[in-house]
Design a protein around this motif. Structure first.
Motif, PDB file in Angstrom:
ATOM      1  N   GLN A  47      25.523  57.404  36.480  1.00  0.00           N
ATOM      2  CA  GLN A  47      24.357  56.521  37.175  1.00  0.00           C
ATOM      3  C   GLN A  47      24.530  56.587  38.990  1.00  0.00           C
ATOM      4  OE1 GLN A  47      23.050  53.493  34.992  1.00  0.00           O
ATOM      5  NE2 GLN A  47      21.356  54.155  34.454  1.00  0.00           N
ATOM      6  N   HIS A  48      25.134  56.008  38.413  1.00  0.00           N
ATOM      7  CA  HIS A  48      26.221  55.980  40.352  1.00  0.00           C
ATOM      8  C   HIS A  48      27.724  57.089  40.494  1.00  0.00           C
ATOM      9  CE1 HIS A  48      23.546  52.810  40.281  1.00  0.00           C
ATOM     10  NE2 HIS A  48      24.442  52.251  39.112  1.00  0.00           N
ATOM     11  N   PRO A  49      27.410  58.314  40.287  1.00  0.00           N
ATOM     12  CA  PRO A  49      29.100  58.988  40.306  1.00  0.00           C
ATOM     13  C   PRO A  49      29.337  59.159  41.690  1.00  0.00           C
ATOM     14  CG  PRO A  49      26.640  60.911  40.780  1.00  0.00           C
ATOM     15  CD  PRO A  49      26.288  59.137  40.010  1.00  0.00           C
ATOM     16  N   ASP A  50      28.745  58.692  42.685  1.00  0.00           N
ATOM     17  CA  ASP A  50      29.207  58.673  44.350  1.00  0.00           C
ATOM     18  C   ASP A  50      30.340  56.958  43.827  1.00  0.00           C
ATOM     19  OD1 ASP A  50      28.817  61.075  45.287  1.00  0.00           O
ATOM     20  OD2 ASP A  50      26.782  60.007  46.245  1.00  0.00           O
TER      21      ASP A  50
ATOM     22  N   LEU B  99      32.782  57.639  41.872  1.00  0.00           N
ATOM     23  CA  LEU B  99      34.226  58.353  42.202  1.00  0.00           C
ATOM     24  C   LEU B  99      35.274  58.327  43.584  1.00  0.00           C
ATOM     25  CD1 LEU B  99      33.445  61.800  40.689  1.00  0.00           C
ATOM     26  CD2 LEU B  99      35.124  60.197  39.435  1.00  0.00           C
ATOM     27  N   TYR B 100      33.927  57.306  44.117  1.00  0.00           N
ATOM     28  CA  TYR B 100      34.736  57.129  45.577  1.00  0.00           C
ATOM     29  C   TYR B 100      34.886  56.082  46.078  1.00  0.00           C
ATOM     30  CZ  TYR B 100      33.550  62.360  46.592  1.00  0.00           C
ATOM     31  OH  TYR B 100      33.859  63.570  46.562  1.00  0.00           O
ATOM     32  N   GLY B 101      33.331  55.149  45.485  1.00  0.00           N
ATOM     33  CA  GLY B 101      33.489  53.649  46.120  1.00  0.00           C
ATOM     34  C   GLY B 101      34.849  52.982  45.530  1.00  0.00           C
TER      35      GLY B 101
ATOM     36  N   ASP C 198      35.726  67.647  33.837  1.00  0.00           N
ATOM     37  CA  ASP C 198      35.967  66.945  32.978  1.00  0.00           C
ATOM     38  C   ASP C 198      35.621  65.046  34.414  1.00  0.00           C
ATOM     39  OD1 ASP C 198      34.925  64.234  31.971  1.00  0.00           O
ATOM     40  OD2 ASP C 198      36.432  64.585  31.155  1.00  0.00           O
ATOM     41  N   PRO C 199      34.274  65.178  35.378  1.00  0.00           N
ATOM     42  CA  PRO C 199      34.655  63.911  35.822  1.00  0.00           C
ATOM     43  C   PRO C 199      35.290  63.234  35.593  1.00  0.00           C
ATOM     44  CG  PRO C 199      32.151  64.860  35.697  1.00  0.00           C
ATOM     45  CD  PRO C 199      32.578  65.351  34.429  1.00  0.00           C
ATOM     46  N   PHE C 200      35.249  62.494  33.991  1.00  0.00           N
ATOM     47  CA  PHE C 200      35.562  60.762  33.699  1.00  0.00           C
ATOM     48  C   PHE C 200      37.236  60.996  33.871  1.00  0.00           C
ATOM     49  CE2 PHE C 200      36.969  58.149  30.347  1.00  0.00           C
ATOM     50  CZ  PHE C 200      36.547  57.511  30.439  1.00  0.00           C
ATOM     51  N   ALA C 201      37.348  62.242  33.265  1.00  0.00           N
ATOM     52  CA  ALA C 201      38.866  62.762  33.513  1.00  0.00           C
ATOM     53  C   ALA C 201      39.714  62.475  34.766  1.00  0.00           C
ATOM     54  CB  ALA C 201      39.377  63.580  33.276  1.00  0.00           C
ATOM     55  N   MET C 202      38.238  62.357  35.715  1.00  0.00           N
ATOM     56  CA  MET C 202      38.799  62.631  37.712  1.00  0.00           C
ATOM     57  C   MET C 202      39.097  60.926  37.923  1.00  0.00           C
ATOM     58  SD  MET C 202      39.171  64.415  40.024  1.00  0.00           S
ATOM     59  CE  MET C 202      38.934  63.846  41.699  1.00  0.00           C
ATOM     60  N   TYR C 203      38.246  60.335  36.826  1.00  0.00           N
ATOM     61  CA  TYR C 203      37.958  59.158  37.487  1.00  0.00           C
ATOM     62  C   TYR C 203      39.344  58.590  36.627  1.00  0.00           C
ATOM     63  CZ  TYR C 203      36.690  54.415  36.465  1.00  0.00           C
ATOM     64  OH  TYR C 203      36.221  52.832  36.702  1.00  0.00           O
ATOM     65  N   LEU C 204      39.757  58.841  35.749  1.00  0.00           N
ATOM     66  CA  LEU C 204      41.455  58.176  35.055  1.00  0.00           C
ATOM     67  C   LEU C 204      41.958  59.043  36.137  1.00  0.00           C
ATOM     68  CD1 LEU C 204      40.572  59.214  30.952  1.00  0.00           C
ATOM     69  CD2 LEU C 204      40.615  56.737  32.527  1.00  0.00           C
TER      70      LEU C 204
ATOM     71  N   ASP D 135      28.621  71.178  36.833  1.00  0.00           N
ATOM     72  CA  ASP D 135      26.902  71.046  37.401  1.00  0.00           C
ATOM     73  C   ASP D 135      27.062  69.521  38.066  1.00  0.00           C
ATOM     74  OD1 ASP D 135      24.610  71.131  38.263  1.00  0.00           O
ATOM     75  OD2 ASP D 135      24.384  71.768  36.492  1.00  0.00           O
ATOM     76  N   TRP D 136      26.873  69.375  38.764  1.00  0.00           N
ATOM     77  CA  TRP D 136      26.315  68.029  39.512  1.00  0.00           C
ATOM     78  C   TRP D 136      25.355  67.260  38.695  1.00  0.00           C
ATOM     79  CZ3 TRP D 136      29.963  64.705  40.333  1.00  0.00           C
ATOM     80  CH2 TRP D 136      29.790  63.077  41.382  1.00  0.00           C
ATOM     81  N   THR D 137      24.298  68.140  38.819  1.00  0.00           N
ATOM     82  CA  THR D 137      23.155  67.566  38.636  1.00  0.00           C
ATOM     83  C   THR D 137      22.914  67.214  37.104  1.00  0.00           C
ATOM     84  OG1 THR D 137      21.803  69.602  38.754  1.00  0.00           O
ATOM     85  CG2 THR D 137      21.712  68.315  40.717  1.00  0.00           C
ATOM     86  N   ALA D 138      23.269  68.050  36.308  1.00  0.00           N
ATOM     87  CA  ALA D 138      23.054  68.359  35.124  1.00  0.00           C
ATOM     88  C   ALA D 138      23.591  67.146  34.135  1.00  0.00           C
ATOM     89  CB  ALA D 138      24.026  69.938  34.445  1.00  0.00           C
ATOM     90  N   TRP D 139      24.884  66.754  34.890  1.00  0.00           N
ATOM     91  CA  TRP D 139      25.786  65.231  34.262  1.00  0.00           C
ATOM     92  C   TRP D 139      25.461  64.840  34.591  1.00  0.00           C
ATOM     93  CZ3 TRP D 139      30.281  64.525  32.247  1.00  0.00           C
ATOM     94  CH2 TRP D 139      30.566  63.273  32.110  1.00  0.00           C
ATOM     95  N   THR D 140      24.287  64.262  35.957  1.00  0.00           N
ATOM     96  CA  THR D 140      23.614  63.237  35.936  1.00  0.00           C
ATOM     97  C   THR D 140      22.835  62.795  35.268  1.00  0.00           C
ATOM     98  OG1 THR D 140      24.389  64.033  38.213  1.00  0.00           O
ATOM     99  CG2 THR D 140      22.326  61.725  37.728  1.00  0.00           C
TER     100      THR D 140
END
Lengths: 518, 140, 312
Positions: A139-142, A145-147, A42-48, A122-127
């Motif tokens: 829209q701006h995953p990089d 998650l990084y910036g 879950d990328p959002f959990a990653m963000y958290l 799956d990155w593309t599916a998520w985007t």
């Protein structure tokens, strides 16, 4: 570049490498344990998790950068070297910043690789699917998650260093850094009282802005933020390694007061117990007051904030304030009290001093430990319990948290004491204690979720269960009555057991004589 | 009583003190019957181990130079032993002999040496005699 | 008279690196023993063992009739201790640390502590971390002396004191400690300061006591004897040679128990000069003198067999 730059960079990297390794390992563990649900990433959990990890990382590294040299007594030496003080300060600040970025970026990259490689994500599916939600993550995953985490960590770091520079010990440096963050956290919303409409503007210029803002908003304040960060960094570099305050003694302090009347030394302590009580209270109480102090500030902020209109009762506001800040502030205060009152006494010189006096390490340790725990109970746990009692009539959901948190303070404090006694170095003891406390909480929770037939005694689970009962009570329009006494008793026993084990481990490490090997 | 200790000397501390007290007695700067400081006082003043001072006093009492009265203190003996004078004289002769041989090495003739000794004798009494006793007794 | 401190064949190693290789000595009541040695000779390790901070690997230690490692509190109550470069609670004031330490010692004399604070010119309301180095040492001394201990252990006390204070301190040591019949065990690097104060000296080198005896006796027994190279070749006695140097056709031997050697030289009518040594030179001969041996052994005119016989 001149060879001095390389030498300085080498020295700083050498100092930071273990800090980086331990922090990155902790971030990795947190991310691995929190970013998957049912085998999915879950990328959002990653963000958290990044938002969660960035402040402690920035704090620990800033503590070391700002006060590590003076705490280790090497500042005088560095000052005497034939290189400009600012060159040294620049390298130190920069390597610290790089460590901050690496500590949060490397684990993130590893987890992302792993998630992509194993097909958990799956990155593309998520985007394509997630659109505008979750701070523009789709829209701006990089950027998200990084910036954003990088900017967040750096900004916190720069503010922390600027606040902490000039402090003689790492602990004091950490406290100053924390104080500045908290003041900003409070000042920005509170400013609306006097300057309507300014809270957002102030917040956007402060250290806590980057997480929780959409990429479009961020573009607006990027330049002011960069300008402020540069100014803070420049001022830190200019102030680094200036003559410490201890050197600016007044002549009277050096020579002593004249006349025999000034030589009164007062009455001796009555007993060994009262002497130890006095000592530990003097050491632990100011640190313990950080908790209620921060609580009071947050309450003030909430009470003053125009977001909550007059229709919200004061009691409810109080309860809510305690509610939202109980866990982080409680844990942090327990950690600071433990590390702050144990680590200084375990430094080589001081350790030898009190060990060579007629007191056994056992007695020394337990008096200190119990007095510290009592100070936490009096100054931190009792306001929380009082809050729970007050809130009982108003907001029943708050109550379980306010009852469980005071019990969580005890193991958190014990674990921190244990880490302090084993590591004996403020920054590392702090990192280890925080990681162990949080890790234990998360680990038990995850295990309990996986094996439901085990008795789930994680604090989070207990809070959850008790909240459930509380909601039932509200539905029944009844005063609160918890009949899940087994669960609650089990929880208390678990907390006390963890605390006791940690305290025993700490005591063993203190009582061993072999640490004196020169 | 003025005593000066040279630290780091090859002469042991006790010998330094003993020689100086003896010299003070023989020069009659300390007169027979004078009380000298107690062991404790002198030890504190010179910052020297009490046992060392005690040893010195006992040795000098053994020689008959000092007299230790129980419960009363230490005094310069009324009659300094004459045999001690003999040995002091012998020591002086040895030192003088050494000086003379050093002088010869420097190329001084017999007449030069005679002149120097005459000079020293001429200068001695006027320069030293009156000042010494009063300042000495004040110090102890 | 049973000794206040007694060490019997004490050994200690850190990480298989031997620090003490069988140290034995006694200190009798009322004695002042100066414990001399180079840095890292094992002085601080010995002192830590006397206070029970670390246990010996083997051998026995008795301090005031107790084993310090098994009964540390009993021993520490009756011992005054000042560590080398002692660190104290920086956040306490001078007065506070005295009030704090007082109840740990049954014999603490608070009035005496106040008297020392006055004498040592310590500012009572100043925090310890703001004290100068000398003030820090003096505060440590107050803490070591205020309970009128039977035994005082001082690890390089003169280090932070200026010459005037050092003299005052020596005087106090003499009147208050030696005068009161207390036993003093102290280590020092300042040999000139040690000589007038100490009854006994013990020299520790590379983990063993190389010399222990009354100060003046040691000074008396160690002499430098200068003989011609030819005469040196004819020596075959078993003397304790500490140091051996050659200059031109003369050889200078520093010898312990020199009386016998001088008598031997006189008996064989070998021409020689005897040179008295001060404590510095004696110390140097014991802890650093061995290097000279090889220098002479290499000398071509000299019979190697005779040299080795003379050296040991």
């Amino acid at each position: 570049m001149a060879p001095t730059w390389f030498a300085l960079i080498g020295k700083e990297c050498h100092e930071q490498k273990w800090k980086l390794a331990s922090l990155a390992a902790i971030v990795l563990a947190v991310q691995v344990s929190l970013t998957q649900t049912d085998g999915k990433f879950d990328p959002f959990a990653m963000y958290l998790t990044q938002a969660l990890c960035a402040p402690p990382i920035a704090l620990f590294i800033a503590m070391g950068v700002a006060a590590g040299e003076s705490a280790a007594g090497t500042l005088e030496f560095m000052r005497a070297l034939p290189i400009p003080r600012r060159q040294f300060a620049t390298v130190r600040l920069m390597v610290g910043a790089a460590t901050c970025l690496a500590a949060i970026g490397l684990p993130t990259q590893l987890v992302m690789w792993w998630a992509t490689a194993t097909g958990a994500f799956d990155w593309t599916a998520w985007t394509t699917t997630s659109g505008e939600s979750n701070f523009g993550l789709g829209q701006h995953p990089d950027v998200v998650l990084y910036g954003l985490p990088a900017c967040f960590a750096l900004c916190l770091y720069v503010w922390a260093v600027a606040a902490a520079i000039g402090q003689p010990t790492e602990l004091r440096a950490g406290l100053w850094a924390l104080a500045v963050w908290i003041v900003w956290l409070i000042a920005a919303p509170a400013s609306d009282l006097w300057l309507p409409g300014w809270s957002v503007r102030l917040h956007s210029l402060g250290p806590l802005y980057w997480m929780g803002s959409a990429p479009q908003e961020i573009a607006l304040v990027a330049w002011p933020q960069i300008f402020i960060a540069a100014a803070l960094a420049a001022s830190s570099i200019a102030r680094y390694g200036r003559l410490a305050r201890a050197d600016n003694r007044s002549p009277a302090e050096i020579t002593g007061p004249e006349g025999s009347a000034g030589f009164a030394i007062g009455r001796a302590c009555g007993s060994r117990l009262s002497a130890m009580l006095w000592m530990q209270l003097r050491q632990a109480t100011p640190l313990t007051m950080i908790g209620p102090g921060a609580l009071a500030l947050i309450l003030l902020m909430i009470t003053c904030s125009p977001a909550y209109g007059p229709h919200v009762g004061v009691l409810e506001l109080l309860a809510m304030g305690v509610y939202i800040s109980a866990v982080p502030i409680g844990l942090l205060t327990a950690l600071i009290v433990a590390v702050g009152s144990f680590v200084p006494d375990l430094q080589r010189g001081l350790l030898e001093f009190w060990r060579s006096r007629p007191i056994t390490p056992t007695r020394w340790f337990w008096t200190k430990y119990l007095v510290g725990a009592a100070a936490l109970a009096v100054f931190l746990a009792s306001p929380m319990l009082a809050g729970a009692w007050l809130a009982g009539d108003v907001e029943a959901q708050f109550v379980p948290l306010l009852i469980t948190v005071p019990w969580m303070l005890l193991p958190a404090y014990s674990i921190a004491v244990c880490c302090a006694c084993m590591v004996r170095q403020a920054v590392y003891a702090g990192i280890l204690a925080l990681a162990t406390s949080v890790g234990l909480m998360l680990l038990v929770f995850r295990l309990a979720a996986r094996f439901t037939d085990l008795i789930p005694l994680s604090p989070l689970h207990v809070i959850d269960r008790l909240s459930y009962h509380a909601r039932l009570a509200i539905v029944a329009a009844d005063r609160l009555r918890y009949d899940d006494t087994l669960l609650y008793t089990g929880f208390v026993i678990e907390m006390v057991t963890v605390a006791a084990v940690a305290a025993l481990l700490a005591w063993r490490s203190i009582a061993r004589p072999t640490r004196f090997a020169s | 009583m003025f005593i000066r200790i040279e630290k780091g000397s090859t002469v042991p501390i006790s010998r330094q003190i003993m020689d100086q007290i003896r010299a003070l007695c023989l020069a009659e700067t300390l007169k027979p019957g004078d009380q000298i400081p107690s062991v404790r006082q002198l030890a504190r003043e010179l910052a020297v181990n009490q046992n060392t001072i005690l040893r010195v006093y006992e040795r000098l009492a053994g020689e008959g130079m000092l007299e230790r009265r129980h419960g009363d203190g230490t005094y310069v003996a009324p009659h300094p032993p004459t045999w001690r004078m003999e040995s002091q004289r012998q020591k002086f002769t040895e030192e003088l002999n050494q000086l003379v041989s050093q002088g010869t090495l420097l190329g001084l003739t017999r007449d030069d040496l005679h002149l120097l000794v005459d000079d020293a004798l001429d200068h001695r009494p006027t320069a030293e005699q009156p000042a010494a006793p009063s300042s000495v007794s004040g110090a102890s | 008279m049973s000794p206040v401190i007694s060490l019997q064949a004490v050994k200690k190693a850190f990480q298989h690196q031997p620090v003490l290789k069988g140290v034995s000595f006694d200190v009798l009541p009322g004695q002042t023993l100066a414990f001399l040695g180079r840095n890292a000779a094992g002085k601080t390790t010995t002192i830590r063992m006397l206070l029970g901070l670390i246990p010996p690997d083997s051998g026995t230690i008795t301090v005031l009739g107790h084993d310090p490692f098994r009964q540390p509190v009993e021993v520490r109550r009756r011992v005054g201790y000042l560590a080398e470069d002692q660190t104290m609670f920086g956040w306490m004031t001078v007065a506070e640390i005295l009030r704090f330490m007082a109840p740990f010692y049954p014999t603490w004399d608070h009035a005496l502590a106040g008297e020392y604070v006055r004498q040592f010119e310590l500012p009572p309301a100043t925090k310890i971390r703001r004290l100068s180095k000398g003030q820090n040492v003096r505060l440590g001394l107050v803490l070591a002396l205020a309970h009128r201990p039977e035994l005082v252990i001082l690890d390089d006390p003169a280090l932070g004191l200026d010459p005037i204070m050092r003299r005052e301190f020596n005087r106090d040591l003499i009147s208050h400690l030696q005068g009161g019949g207390r036993t003093v065990f102290y280590s020092s690097h300042l040999l000139y300061e040690v000589e007038p104060i100490a009854d006994q000296i013990a020299i520790l080198d590379e983990g063993t006591i190389v010399r222990h005896g009354p100060t003046e006796q040691v000074l008396h027994e160690v002499k430098r004897i200068v003989v011609s190279l030819a005469a040196y070749g004819r020596l075959d006695e078993n003397w304790t040679v500490l140091d051996l140097r050659r200059s031109g056709d003369e050889v200078a031997l520093t010898i312990d128990h020199a009386d016998a050697a001088i008598a031997h030289l006189a008996a064989h009518a070998l021409p020689h000069r005897v040179i008295d040594l001060n404590l510095d030179e004696v110390f140097e001969a014991f802890v650093g003198g061995n290097k000279g041996v090889s220098g002479v052994a290499r000398a071509d005119t000299c019979d190697p067999v005779a040299v080795s016989a003379a050296v040991r």
